[in-house]
Design an enzyme around this catalytic site. Structure first.
Site, PDB file in Angstrom:
ATOM      1  N   LYS A 276      34.666  38.503  34.555  1.00 40.61           N
ATOM      2  CA  LYS A 276      33.234  38.830  34.506  1.00 40.61           C
ATOM      3  C   LYS A 276      32.806  39.054  33.061  1.00 40.61           C
ATOM      4  CE  LYS A 276      29.840  41.803  36.838  1.00 40.61           C
ATOM      5  NZ  LYS A 276      29.651  42.850  37.865  1.00 40.61           N
TER       6      LYS A 276
ATOM      7  N   SER B  85      26.712  41.967  41.576  1.00 35.77           N
ATOM      8  CA  SER B  85      26.406  41.255  40.341  1.00 35.77           C
ATOM      9  C   SER B  85      27.535  40.319  39.898  1.00 35.77           C
ATOM     10  CB  SER B  85      26.114  42.259  39.218  1.00 35.77           C
ATOM     11  OG  SER B  85      27.239  43.074  38.951  1.00 35.77           O
TER      12      SER B  85
ATOM     13  N   SER C 176      29.116  45.580  43.521  1.00 37.92           N
ATOM     14  CA  SER C 176      29.076  44.279  42.837  1.00 37.92           C
ATOM     15  C   SER C 176      30.326  43.421  43.004  1.00 37.92           C
ATOM     16  CB  SER C 176      28.794  44.483  41.345  1.00 37.92           C
ATOM     17  OG  SER C 176      27.476  44.923  41.169  1.00 37.92           O
TER      18      SER C 176
END
Length: 449
Positions: free
Chosen positions: A42, A119, A147
């Site tokens: 990420k 996310s 997320s």
């Protein structure tokens, strides 16, 4: 897998699905448990000399001088880091649509008109697509309020959010320090267990890092769930839940019963009623503080030096932050202002304690709690546009409770509605990841027939 071939595949995939903010090829060792794996990371995690933006334009051009602790651990096992996955800016979103200015929204691997979830949307989307293409891959995601679980559910893969403090946060761009967790997203439970065994453990560089001993998480995967005590959170199956999701999870529960698990119902009224409000107050207060350091001087985006500091500071932040970043900074700053701190922040902190106590009482009797991961399957982008900011936040209803309490939870794919995946979420007590992996392995076995 030839890494050069993979890089070519990655470029083509990224043109079509927008899963990466930056592609790279970092490997420091060719032996170890992960020597045959490519790992996506990420964008909120620091990889030395690779642009790291947290999905935000405010950090354009920022290249860390060091690796996050989790990156060092993965590289030590022979992993190849292939890129920084797309996300909502600083994790501010549930659908990966709040990406930074001029960045691209990741598209769902089942239908490009639908969201990947957020996310960690790029991480989960690529995990599903890599599985279809036969690429041995594990993603590192990050969760503050759901997320990892949300995109895992929307993309039909497994996502494990560990106990807060089990995995070092050193080298993670902060959203909300008391809530942020790093965890794996993978196509199989065995890969989740292998990755967690590598990245978990105490780190002197993270003052909040736990000193608990780390088991071999892969060992318990084949252990039967017979005798396991499971509770279904009844408030999570009421108004607002897609009936198809409710039906799918009830069928999943029946299969667990047949394997010998004891299933009962439980009520968590404080969590259900107040977790969402408490989460958004606490998370936004911490976020508004953390993002104050992005002023165009030390990190990332710069502008032409003119005017006084306040004028320069305002110009950089006006251009660098998107609408949602600005909204959360303003809301968090408001809640921390003199006169409002007791009314909002302190009350939310007290509610958080009550929620932790409610969960701990439940785990005196049960091993695992069950709820849907999300109240809906992945919505289309047109559907998302029609949601108000408040409706956006309410979609996190299932995941903010365990996130506030720092509890480990895992989202498992358990079915489909209109060809879009359904996720079931399992929650365990602190540091009981072995139980989560055990039950997830049981679900995976059922999925494979």
């Amino acid at each position: 897998m030839n890494i050069n071939t993979t890089q070519q595949q990655l470029e083509k995939i990224n043109e079509e699905y927008h899963y990466f903010n930056k592609l790279c090829n970092v490997q420091t060792k060719k032996t170890g448990k992960l020597k045959d794996y490519v790992i996506s990371v990420k964008d909120a995690l620091c990889v030395k000399d690779v642009e790291t933006k947290g999905g935000s334009a405010i950090l354009e051009g920022y290249k860390p001088l060091f690796n996050a602790t989790v990156i060092e651990k993965l590289l030590a096992e022979g992993a190849t880091i292939i890129g920084k996955t797309s996300q909502d800016a600083f994790g501010f979103g549930t659908f990966s649509t709040n990406v930074g200015n001029n960045m691209q929204i990741p598209l769902n691997p089942f239908d490009k008109n639908h969201s990947t979830g957020g996310s960690s949307g790029g991480a989960a989307g690529f995990t599903q697509l890599a599985k279809k293409k036969g690429i041995k891959h594990i993603a590192l995601g990050e969760s503050t309020g759901g997320s990892i679980a949300a995109p895992a559910s929307f993309c039909g893969v497994y996502g494990l959010t560990p106990t807060y403090s089990l995995v070092s946060r050193y080298g993670l761009l902060d959203y909300a320090n008391s809530l942020d967790k790093i965890g794996p997203i993978a196509a199989s439970v065995k890969e989740l267990a292998m990755c967690l065994s590598i990245i978990a453990g105490h780190d002197e560089k993270d003052a909040t890092s736990s000193k608990t001993s780390i088991p071999d998480y892969e060992k318990g995967l084949s252990k039967p769930i017979k005798g396991m005590k499971i509770a279904v959170i009844k408030e999570c199956f009421g108004k607002g839940i897609d009936p198809a999701i409710k039906q799918n999870i009830l069928e999943t529960i029946e299969t667990l019963k047949k394997q010998g698990a004891t299933i009962e119902e439980i009520s968590l009224p404080t969590t259900t009623e107040y977790a969402l409000e408490a989460y958004y107050i606490l998370a936004m207060c911490e976020a508004s503080t953390n993002l104050a350091k992005y002023c165009g001087i030390r990190y990332g985006r710069h502008e032409k030096l003119e005017g006084n500091f306040n004028q320069y500071f305002s110009k950089v932040r006006s251009h660098g932050f998107n609408k949602e970043e600005k909204r959360r900074i303003l809301l968090g700053t408001f809640a921390r202002m003199s006169g409002y701190r007791d009314a909002y922040y302190i009350k939310a902190a007290k509610v958080r304690t009550l929620i932790i106590q409610e969960y701990k009482k439940a785990f005196e009797k049960y091993d695992i709690l069950i709820s849907p991961t999300m109240p809906m399957v992945a919505p289309t982008f047109d559907e998302i546009k029609r949601l108000t900011p408040l409706q956006h936040y309410m979609v996190d209803l299932m995941t903010v409770g365990p996130s506030l309490a720092g509890l480990p939870h895992i989202s498992c794919p358990t079915g489909f509605k209109d060809n879009m995946p359904i996720g079931t979420m399992f929650i365990a007590d602190h540091f009981q990841e072995e139980k989560l992996l055990q039950i997830a392995s049981s679900i995976e076995e059922l999925n494979h027939g």
